[in-house]
Design an enzyme around this catalytic site. Structure first.
Site, mmCIF file in Angstrom:
data_model
loop_
_atom_site.group_PDB
_atom_site.id
_atom_site.type_symbol
_atom_site.label_atom_id
_atom_site.label_comp_id
_atom_site.label_asym_id
_atom_site.label_seq_id
_atom_site.Cartn_x
_atom_site.Cartn_y
_atom_site.Cartn_z
ATOM 1 C CB SER A 232 -0.900 0.046 1.248
ATOM 2 O OG SER A 232 -1.802 -1.026 1.278
ATOM 3 C CB SER A 270 -1.408 -1.836 -4.194
ATOM 4 O OG SER A 270 -0.677 -0.743 -3.708
ATOM 5 C CG ASP A 272 -2.049 2.215 -4.328
ATOM 6 O OD1 ASP A 272 -1.335 1.740 -3.431
ATOM 7 O OD2 ASP A 272 -2.080 1.770 -5.488
#
Length: 348
Positions: A232, A270, A272
């Site tokens: 992340s 991920s 983000d």
């Protein structure tokens, strides 16, 4: 700090502030607690958008969920109301609850009216999973660590494997906390935009610095053999430019461009997340007025803010790698710092 000039081939069009940190934005402070012993590599980073009572004097804000594989707390109300009313906490995924409780206690201590004479408080806690280097199941972050980070907030702070970034991994190397700033002139006044990131994203082998591909798969034994894009990144953008919440959301969205520049494609796993705030249009919790005046940047010229911010976020990401030292953590996992990697592999 940021990256010392001439040390890496980053191309910068915009001038950075005196510290090259998010704290170049007047009033912004950062505090950190690093927890590092044995298989424990974790911590807390706290950002104060200004030095006064944030519940009583909220900052306008916008968020962008670039990829929503994340467990942050408090983003829903920021999205709805366009304000932040607490410090911003960055820590590991399984410590969000602890950090949230500590932040609530911090805000209640400052505001005895919370939950009695007025509503409750929306505390903002963000996270990345540091389980590749940290004994994350041990829940080593305590409320006291969070309160310590808040108490220690200052204009100068360290980057790299510190605070919330102590156990983070980025693009096959040791990640962590990175920061940078940019300045622009508008109507005879200098405005500053700063970024602070907690980097834990990307696949080994995808790193790009200043347009140059750096193949971190060369250190697969030291860096780990999993080349999948996972982890992340938390991106916090602060500015003193007069923006409204719509413009701040647009600003937060541009952080995706910075991610692409350094080699990320926001993989499936991920998380983000970007949050942008301004110190220019603070909103009072209590008011005798029904209508408030505020300033905003002219949309046709807001590209200046967008471009300088994309630069600041890109440098902050690389700065997190530049300052991070090689770390050995849980289960013997080892991730090299960027400088050690370049010294060992780039000169061959």
């Amino acid at each position: 700090m940021g990256i010392p000039e001439g040390s890496l081939e980053l191309h910068s069009k915009w001038k950075h502030g005196p510290r090259n940190l998010i704290t170049d934005v007047p009033g912004v402070k950062v505090g950190q607690v690093t927890i590092q012993h044995g298989e424990v590599n974790t911590g807390v980073t706290a950002i104060l958008p200004h030095e006064r009572n944030l519940f009583q004097e909220k900052v306008m804000a916008g968020t962008a969920i670039i990829n929503g594989f994340g467990k942050s707390a408090g983003l829903v109300q920021v999205e709805e109301l366009g304000t932040i009313e607490s410090p911003i906490i960055l820590t590991n995924t399984l410590s969000v609850g602890t950090a949230l409780t500590a932040a609530v206690k911090h805000m209640m201590a400052q505001n005895p009216d919370i939950g009695v004479e007025t509503g409750t408080v929306n505390c903002l806690v963000t996270e990345c999973n540091d389980g590749r280097l940290n004994d994350i199941r041990g829940l080593h972050v305590t409320e006291e660590h969070v309160l310590q980070a808040l108490k220690s907030a200052a204009e100068d702070f360290e980057e790299g494997a510190v605070g919330g970034g102590t156990g983070m991994v980025c693009l096959g190397l040791k990640g962590g906390i990175g920061s940078s700033s940019r300045q622009l002139e508008a109507d005879g006044k200098t405005y500053t935009t700063g970024a602070l990131v907690m980097t834990n994203f990307g696949a080994a082998g995808n790193l790009v610095i200043g347009g140059r591909h750096i193949d971190t798969r060369k250190c697969n034994e030291e860096c780990g053999r999993n080349f999948k894009d996972s982890g992340s990144i938390i991106i916090i953008i602060g500015t003193d430019a007069p923006l409204n919440e719509r413009q701040l959301k647009r600003l937060a969205k541009r952080a995706m461009i910075s991610l692409g520049r350094v080699g990320s494609y926001s993989g499936n796993g991920s998380g983000d997340i970007a949050v942008a705030f301004t110190t220019a249009n603070n909103q009072p919790h209590y008011s005798d007025k029904n209508v408030w005046d505020m300033k905003m940047f002219y949309d046709e010229n807001i590209d200046w803010v967008f471009e300088s911010t994309v630069e600041a976020v890109e440098e902050a990401i690389i700065s997190s790698l530049y300052h991070a030292k090689t770390t050995v953590g849980v289960r013997g996992n080892k991730y090299m710092g960027l400088l050690e990697f370049m010294e060992k592999y780039e000169k061959q």
